[in-house]
Scaffold this motif. Structure first.
Motif, PDB file in Angstrom:
ATOM      1  N   SER A   1       0.825  -1.205   0.000  1.00 32.78           N
ATOM      2  CA  SER A   1       0.000   0.000   0.000  1.00 32.78           C
ATOM      3  C   SER A   1       0.861   1.257   0.000  1.00 32.78           C
ATOM      4  O   SER A   1       0.570   2.236  -0.702  1.00 32.78           O
ATOM      5  CB  SER A   1      -0.929  -0.003   1.221  1.00 32.78           C
ATOM      6  N   GLY A   2       1.920   1.220   0.800  1.00 32.27           N
ATOM      7  CA  GLY A   2       2.835   2.356   0.802  1.00 32.27           C
ATOM      8  C   GLY A   2       3.555   2.504  -0.520  1.00 32.27           C
ATOM      9  O   GLY A   2       3.766   3.619  -1.015  1.00 32.27           O
ATOM     10  N   PHE A   3       3.926   1.368  -1.116  1.00 34.57           N
ATOM     11  CA  PHE A   3       4.631   1.415  -2.392  1.00 34.57           C
ATOM     12  C   PHE A   3       3.730   1.940  -3.505  1.00 34.57           C
ATOM     13  O   PHE A   3       4.178   2.643  -4.405  1.00 34.57           O
ATOM     14  CB  PHE A   3       5.142   0.015  -2.763  1.00 34.57           C
ATOM     15  N   LEU A   4       2.433   1.570  -3.448  1.00 33.83           N
ATOM     16  CA  LEU A   4       1.482   2.084  -4.434  1.00 33.83           C
ATOM     17  C   LEU A   4       1.407   3.606  -4.350  1.00 33.83           C
ATOM     18  O   LEU A   4       1.466   4.303  -5.375  1.00 33.83           O
ATOM     19  CB  LEU A   4       0.108   1.456  -4.186  1.00 33.83           C
TER      20      LEU A   4
ATOM     21  N   THR B   1       7.827   6.526   8.055  1.00 33.58           N
ATOM     22  CA  THR B   1       7.854   6.777   6.608  1.00 33.58           C
ATOM     23  C   THR B   1       6.456   7.034   6.077  1.00 33.58           C
ATOM     24  O   THR B   1       6.255   7.896   5.211  1.00 33.58           O
ATOM     25  CB  THR B   1       8.484   5.587   5.859  1.00 33.58           C
ATOM     26  N   LEU B   2       5.481   6.319   6.606  1.00 31.42           N
ATOM     27  CA  LEU B   2       4.092   6.522   6.165  1.00 31.42           C
ATOM     28  C   LEU B   2       3.607   7.917   6.541  1.00 31.42           C
ATOM     29  O   LEU B   2       2.965   8.603   5.724  1.00 31.42           O
ATOM     30  CB  LEU B   2       3.193   5.461   6.812  1.00 31.42           C
ATOM     31  N   CYS B   3       3.918   8.350   7.752  1.00 31.00           N
ATOM     32  CA  CYS B   3       3.501   9.688   8.198  1.00 31.00           C
ATOM     33  C   CYS B   3       4.124  10.777   7.328  1.00 31.00           C
ATOM     34  O   CYS B   3       3.443  11.750   6.944  1.00 31.00           O
ATOM     35  CB  CYS B   3       3.880   9.898   9.659  1.00 31.00           C
TER      36      CYS B   3
ATOM     37  N   GLY C   1      -2.033   5.493   2.130  1.00 30.37           N
ATOM     38  CA  GLY C   1      -1.297   5.533   3.390  1.00 30.37           C
ATOM     39  C   GLY C   1      -2.219   5.652   4.590  1.00 30.37           C
ATOM     40  O   GLY C   1      -2.023   4.985   5.610  1.00 30.37           O
ATOM     41  N   LEU C   2      -3.241   6.498   4.472  1.00 32.89           N
ATOM     42  CA  LEU C   2      -4.190   6.655   5.572  1.00 32.89           C
ATOM     43  C   LEU C   2      -4.943   5.360   5.839  1.00 32.89           C
ATOM     44  O   LEU C   2      -5.218   5.011   6.992  1.00 32.89           O
ATOM     45  CB  LEU C   2      -5.176   7.790   5.249  1.00 32.89           C
TER      46      LEU C   2
ATOM     47  N   PHE D   1      -3.091  -0.591  10.382  1.00 34.86           N
ATOM     48  CA  PHE D   1      -2.484  -1.917  10.309  1.00 34.86           C
ATOM     49  C   PHE D   1      -0.975  -1.849  10.551  1.00 34.86           C
ATOM     50  O   PHE D   1      -0.386  -2.769  11.114  1.00 34.86           O
ATOM     51  CB  PHE D   1      -2.792  -2.552   8.950  1.00 34.86           C
ATOM     52  N   ARG D   2      -0.358  -0.769  10.139  1.00 34.89           N
ATOM     53  CA  ARG D   2       1.063  -0.608  10.453  1.00 34.89           C
ATOM     54  C   ARG D   2       1.253  -0.381  11.964  1.00 34.89           C
ATOM     55  O   ARG D   2       2.220  -0.855  12.550  1.00 34.89           O
ATOM     56  CB  ARG D   2       1.665   0.558   9.664  1.00 34.89           C
ATOM     57  N   TRP D   3       0.331   0.350  12.543  1.00 34.56           N
ATOM     58  CA  TRP D   3       0.428   0.609  13.965  1.00 34.56           C
ATOM     59  C   TRP D   3       0.302  -0.684  14.763  1.00 34.56           C
ATOM     60  O   TRP D   3       0.955  -0.862  15.787  1.00 34.56           O
ATOM     61  CB  TRP D   3      -0.655   1.602  14.389  1.00 34.56           C
TER      62      TRP D   3
END
Length: 541
Positions: free
Chosen positions: A90-93, A155-157, A259-260, A265-267
């Motif tokens: 998802s982050g890569f997208l 990195t997501l933030c 990212g949102l 799920f990352r958390w």
């Protein structure tokens, strides 16, 4: 050069054989010592028998676990595998979307802020790449120090904040809108860059050896979805009657959505077991670990290979991705925002199946062969475009097919393997750092391209740009031959043994350590069971 390449492979093979022999010798000596005590006292014999029984259980457990992780029976749609792909992908997208949508955004902004100067255009495109380099080096290093989970959230933030800031960019003081956007994209780029080593490390450490290549290729394929999503979103928004001003802001803001959606799920994700195990065993600072690793010639050669090959790839890949609007326009294929989006969509659609081919063949064909094939095809295809340039100019269909195939063989080639290989070959204690170095080298190539592409095209002509890209493909082929090690997912532990700065007997950093034991599992079971039979016979006597 050929002898150097041969020496590179021989060092790996000899080191692996020595490490395996050393482990077998140590095991043999331990069992022999236990047998001596068996002959002396019944108490020691009983204790040793229990130890051997436990050893048998461990060996059988290892064999069962190995069987359970057989790559042939795994599927990308398995719950755990799919969760990893979605979490990292998802982050890569979003990253790919944010990097490639800028082409269309700059065209859309012209109606509101006028055509950007050459310097402003380069600044907008280049600052995201500069930020990516910073993020890859910074977050990659700290992922090996602090851990994967917390840095993956950071990195997501950064990516989400960068998207939102970019969407509200405008003139600010003495800065025009393009210069303000460039600063916002620096923030975005830092987050985007951090996604590379983090997604690679997490996916690699969360996958079984036999299936790791497919998993990493699947995560990387999200880049293709992002490159498709950017023109589709712009075309849909424009077709709905939205203004250019609304469309470019909406397109930039939309990059924050994936990212949102994945933040929760990352958390909730756990730290990878590989990092936790390495953290327990590592002594000294991360600087000491890297210093010890880079004292090994094999590590240096491999980092050089992954870095230079990625550097060469991104000169061609990002040069054509970031400036394909100019290429299409010069060939007489329309210059309106909708036309630009349509051209980008066609090229991305032709190139996307390359990601799927990488997923399908990464394990059967192998990483190095796919990278060699991809670079070779880039050299051939760009040579064809350069040689037939006059015939292709103005002929949309033939040009798009051949030009699109350069993206296909990038994706089914070095664009995928340059991401996968450094995520696999380096052991966990240096994995994210070395992947970050490799990825940053790629972005350095892309960064340089943003500054020289337009001037080089204006000075030498588009034909010579394609000639240069053909030479890049040939150079990448040569670098791959001599500096990239050949390996399979099942045998990667041999490379890890060669590179590791931790004592092999203490390594528990990944499932790869199981692979070394797997080769001698059958022998261990037979030897241990045989020892039990001897002990039982002695007890009867």
């Amino acid at each position: 050069m050929a002898s150097e390449a041969k020496t590179h492979d021989q060092l790996l093979q000899n080191s692996s054989l020595n490490a395996t022999a050393g482990n077998n010798k140590q095991t043999h000596q331990t069992l022999g010592h236990s047998s001596t005590h068996d002959a002396k006292t019944g108490l020691n014999r009983t204790t040793t028998t229990a130890t051997k029984t436990a050893s048998t259980d461990n060996a059988v457990s290892l064999a069962t676990k190995s069987s359970a992780h057989d790559g042939d029976s795994e599927s990308l749609l398995d719950k755990n595998n799919l969760g990893t792909i979605v979490l990292a992908g998802s982050g890569f997208l979003a990253d790919a979307y944010d990097l490639f949508v800028v082409n269309l955004v700059l065209v859309l902004m012209e109606s509101q802020f006028g055509k950007p100067s050459s310097n402003d255009e380069i600044l907008v495109k280049g600052m995201a790449l500069l930020g990516a380099m910073i993020g890859q080096l910074f977050f990659g290093t700290f992922a090996d120090v602090i851990g994967r989970r917390i840095i993956f959230i950071c990195t997501l933030c950064m990516t989400v904040v960068g998207c939102i800031l970019s969407a509200v960019a405008g003139p600010l003081g003495s800065l025009n809108a393009y210069q303000t956007l460039a600063i916002c994209r620096l923030v975005l780029g830092i987050g985007v860059g951090g996604e590379y080593p983090l997604s690679a490390s997490i996916t690699s450490e969360s996958s079984s050896p036999e299936f790791r290549g497919k998993m990493m290729a699947a995560v990387f394929s999200a880049q293709g979805l992002g490159s498709l999503m950017a023109p589709i979103l712009v075309m849909i928004t424009l077709s709905a009657g939205a203004s250019d001003a609304f469309t470019w802001r909406f397109a930039l803001a939309f990059g924050a959505v994936p990212g949102l959606l994945s933040f929760y799920f990352r958390w909730k994700m756990h730290e990878t077991e590989s990092f936790q195990n390495v953290e327990e065993k590592t002594q000294g600072s991360h600087f000491d670990t890297m210093k010890s690793a880079f004292s090994k010639s094999f590590v240096v050669m491999t980092v050089l290979g992954t870095s230079v090959s990625w550097f060469l790839l991104d000169i061609s890949f990002y040069g054509n991705s970031l400036f394909n609007a100019q290429v299409s326009s010069e060939l007489g294929m329309g210059s309106s925002p909708y036309d630009e989006a349509q051209s980008a969509l066609i090229i991305a659609a032709i190139g996307y199946p390359g990601y799927l081919f990488s997923i399908a063949f990464i394990e059967s064909v192998g990483r190095k062969p796919i990278q060699l094939m991809g670079f070779a095809m880039l050299a051939v295809l760009f040579s064809v475009i350069a040689g037939a340039f006059d015939s292709l100019k103005g002929a949309a269909a033939p040009f798009f097919i051949i030009y699109g195939l350069t993206f296909f063989f990038s994706n089914f080639g070095p664009n995928a393997t340059c991401y996968i290989i450094p995520g696999e070959v380096f052991p966990s204690e240096i994995k994210a750092t070395c992947h970050g170095i490799s990825a940053a080298s790629g972005k350095l190539g892309a960064f340089i391209t943003t500054f020289v592409f337009v001037d080089f095209k204006d000075a030498e002509g588009l034909r010579h740009v394609f000639v240069f890209c053909a030479c890049i493909g040939a150079a990448g082929f040569i670098v791959t031959v001599f500096l990239i090690p050949k390996y399979e997912g099942k045998t990667i532990y041999k490379i890890h043994q060669r590179m590791s700065v931790l004592p092999h007997s203490k390594r528990k950093d990944s499932v790869d350590s199981e692979m070394g034991a797997r080769e001698s599992t059958d022998k261990a079971i037979k030897r241990t069971v045989g020892g039990e039979e001897e002990a039982k016979t002695a007890e009867r006597v």
